[in-house]
Design an enzyme around this catalytic site. Structure first.
Site, PDB file in Angstrom:
ATOM      1  N   LYS A  15       0.597  -3.319   4.906  1.00 62.04           N
ATOM      2  CA  LYS A  15       1.808  -3.818   4.228  1.00 62.04           C
ATOM      3  C   LYS A  15       2.521  -2.727   3.439  1.00 62.04           C
ATOM      4  CE  LYS A  15      -0.116  -7.122   1.879  1.00 62.04           C
ATOM      5  NZ  LYS A  15      -0.192  -6.816   0.500  1.00 62.04           N
ATOM      6  N   ARG A  90       0.401 -13.692  -5.127  1.00 60.79           N
ATOM      7  CA  ARG A  90      -0.950 -13.639  -4.560  1.00 60.79           C
ATOM      8  C   ARG A  90      -1.743 -14.897  -4.855  1.00 60.79           C
ATOM      9  NH1 ARG A  90      -3.549  -7.664  -4.379  1.00 60.79           N
ATOM     10  NH2 ARG A  90      -1.602  -6.591  -4.187  1.00 60.79           N
ATOM     11  N   ARG A 133      -8.911   5.753   2.464  1.00 63.67           N
ATOM     12  CA  ARG A 133      -7.520   5.878   2.015  1.00 63.67           C
ATOM     13  C   ARG A 133      -7.393   6.907   0.882  1.00 63.67           C
ATOM     14  NH1 ARG A 133      -4.296   0.433   0.951  1.00 63.67           N
ATOM     15  NH2 ARG A 133      -5.746   0.118  -0.766  1.00 63.67           N
ATOM     16  N   ARG A 166      -7.728   5.918  -4.990  1.00 60.76           N
ATOM     17  CA  ARG A 166      -7.625   4.856  -5.992  1.00 60.76           C
ATOM     18  C   ARG A 166      -9.011   4.448  -6.470  1.00 60.76           C
ATOM     19  NH1 ARG A 166      -3.740   0.308  -3.569  1.00 60.76           N
ATOM     20  NH2 ARG A 166      -5.332  -0.962  -4.565  1.00 60.76           N
ATOM     21  N   ARG A 177     -12.139  -7.507  -3.614  1.00 59.85           N
ATOM     22  CA  ARG A 177     -10.707  -7.764  -3.372  1.00 59.85           C
ATOM     23  C   ARG A 177     -10.512  -8.678  -2.162  1.00 59.85           C
ATOM     24  NH1 ARG A 177      -9.062  -1.810  -3.052  1.00 59.85           N
ATOM     25  NH2 ARG A 177      -7.055  -2.547  -2.299  1.00 59.85           N
TER      26      ARG A 177
HETATM   27  P1  AMP Z   1      -2.758  -3.407  -4.450  1.00 66.41           P
HETATM   28  O1  AMP Z   1      -2.229  -2.063  -4.838  1.00 66.41           O
HETATM   29  O2  AMP Z   1      -1.695  -4.310  -3.915  1.00 66.41           O
HETATM   30  O3  AMP Z   1      -3.972  -3.331  -3.558  1.00 66.41           O
HETATM   31  O4  AMP Z   1      -3.253  -4.097  -5.824  1.00 66.41           O
HETATM   32  C1  AMP Z   1      -4.286  -3.520  -6.585  1.00 66.41           C
HETATM   33  C2  AMP Z   1      -4.780  -4.482  -7.650  1.00 66.41           C
HETATM   34  O5  AMP Z   1      -3.722  -4.798  -8.582  1.00 66.41           O
HETATM   35  C3  AMP Z   1      -5.261  -5.847  -7.152  1.00 66.41           C
HETATM   36  O6  AMP Z   1      -6.600  -5.814  -6.691  1.00 66.41           O
HETATM   37  C4  AMP Z   1      -5.109  -6.695  -8.417  1.00 66.41           C
HETATM   38  O7  AMP Z   1      -6.154  -6.461  -9.336  1.00 66.41           O
HETATM   39  C5  AMP Z   1      -3.827  -6.149  -9.037  1.00 66.41           C
HETATM   40  N1  AMP Z   1      -2.641  -6.882  -8.548  1.00 66.41           N
HETATM   41  C6  AMP Z   1      -1.697  -6.449  -7.686  1.00 66.41           C
HETATM   42  N2  AMP Z   1      -0.785  -7.400  -7.448  1.00 66.41           N
HETATM   43  C7  AMP Z   1      -1.153  -8.472  -8.189  1.00 66.41           C
HETATM   44  C8  AMP Z   1      -0.637  -9.786  -8.372  1.00 66.41           C
HETATM   45  N3  AMP Z   1       0.451 -10.202  -7.731  1.00 66.41           N
HETATM   46  N4  AMP Z   1      -1.289 -10.611  -9.221  1.00 66.41           N
HETATM   47  C9  AMP Z   1      -2.384 -10.220  -9.875  1.00 66.41           C
HETATM   48  N5  AMP Z   1      -2.953  -9.030  -9.730  1.00 66.41           N
HETATM   49  C10 AMP Z   1      -2.347  -8.146  -8.909  1.00 66.41           C
END
Ligand code: AMP
Length: 220
Positions: A15, A90, A133, A166, A177
């Site tokens: 994505k 989410r 990654r 990360r 996750r």
């Molecule tokens: P991502 O970079 O999209 O993989 O997000 C990394 C982390 O950020 C996730 O595992 C969550 O802990 C937090 N996060 C990202 N987007 C959201 C969201 N919409 N609601 C709550 N936590 C979020």
């Protein structure tokens, strides 16, 4: 007509890469919740300090905290013709919050096309994708040691910065996750299907193949 795009799919389904390409293609802002939260952490804000506790465990950050950040961002002027929202909502609770903030921002009479695009992918390969990654902290370019390695090990092809991994891209946090995704986020597929706004694309394959499928549903 204003165009609002949101995206669903498990962690590391591609994505991030595809939505960044789409934002550039459509000239809409790319709003990535994960990056917005990581920026808060880096800046050492109170919101960032709180978010870090959840991110490091692979859990969702509290709904009010994310909603505040997203609403501020969606209210900015560059979103008035449309936006690409990556990583939000989410959960059903966040989806309801998004509907509410969209109607507050748009008012009653704005002509809006809202689409949820679901990246359907075989999940077995995704943990490997996550641990391989790497990303550039300066320009945001994303690499993968398995299939999109940088030309020089550990260095960004685009800007020469040292690549980083990360903190939540470890096997253990990635597993958590996925649990969070299946429990909290996957129910949104049915939710948006029932609202008749869901488009599904096959997200298996290389970047170009998935891009072509994405463009088809965007122009549909
Ligand atoms: P991502 O970079 O999209 O993989 O997000 C990394 C982390 O950020 C996730 O595992 C969550 O802990 C937090 N996060 C990202 N987007 C959201 C969201 N919409 N609601 C709550 N936590 C979020």
């Amino acid at each position: 007509m204003k165009k609002e795009f949101i995206f669903l799919g498990p962690p590391a389904c591609g994505k991030g890469t595809q939505t960044a390409m789409l934002a550039e293609y459509l000239h809409f802002p790319h709003i990535d919740t994960g990056s917005l939260l990581r920026a808060e952490i880096k800046a050492g804000t109170d919101a960032g300090k709180e978010a870090k506790l959840y991110i490091d465990e692979g859990h969702l950050v509290p709904v009010e905290l994310v909603a505040r950040i997203i609403k501020n961002r969606l209210s900015e002027d560059d979103c008035k013709n449309g936006y690409i929202l990556d990583g939000y909502p989410r959960s059903i609770e966040q989806a309801d919050a998004l509907t509410k903030m969209n109607s507050e921002i748009n008012g009653d009479d704005k002509d809006v096309d809202f689409r949820a695009i679901y990246f359907d992918i075989d999940t077995e390969i995704l943990i490997e994708r996550i641990v391989n990654r790497r990303s550039c902290p300066k320009c945001g370019e994303i690499y993968n040691l398995a299939y999109k390695a940088p030309k020089q090990e550990g260095v960004c092809d685009k800007c020469g910065e040292k690549l980083t991994q990360r903190k939540d891209d470890t096997r253990e946090v990635a597993q958590e996750r996925f649990e969070t995704y299946f429990h909290e986020t996957a129910p949104l597929i049915e939710y948006y299907k029932n609202l008749n706004v869901l488009k599904t694309i096959d997200a298996n394959g290389d970047i170009q193949e998935v891009w072509e499928r994405l463009l088809k549903v965007v122009h549909d």
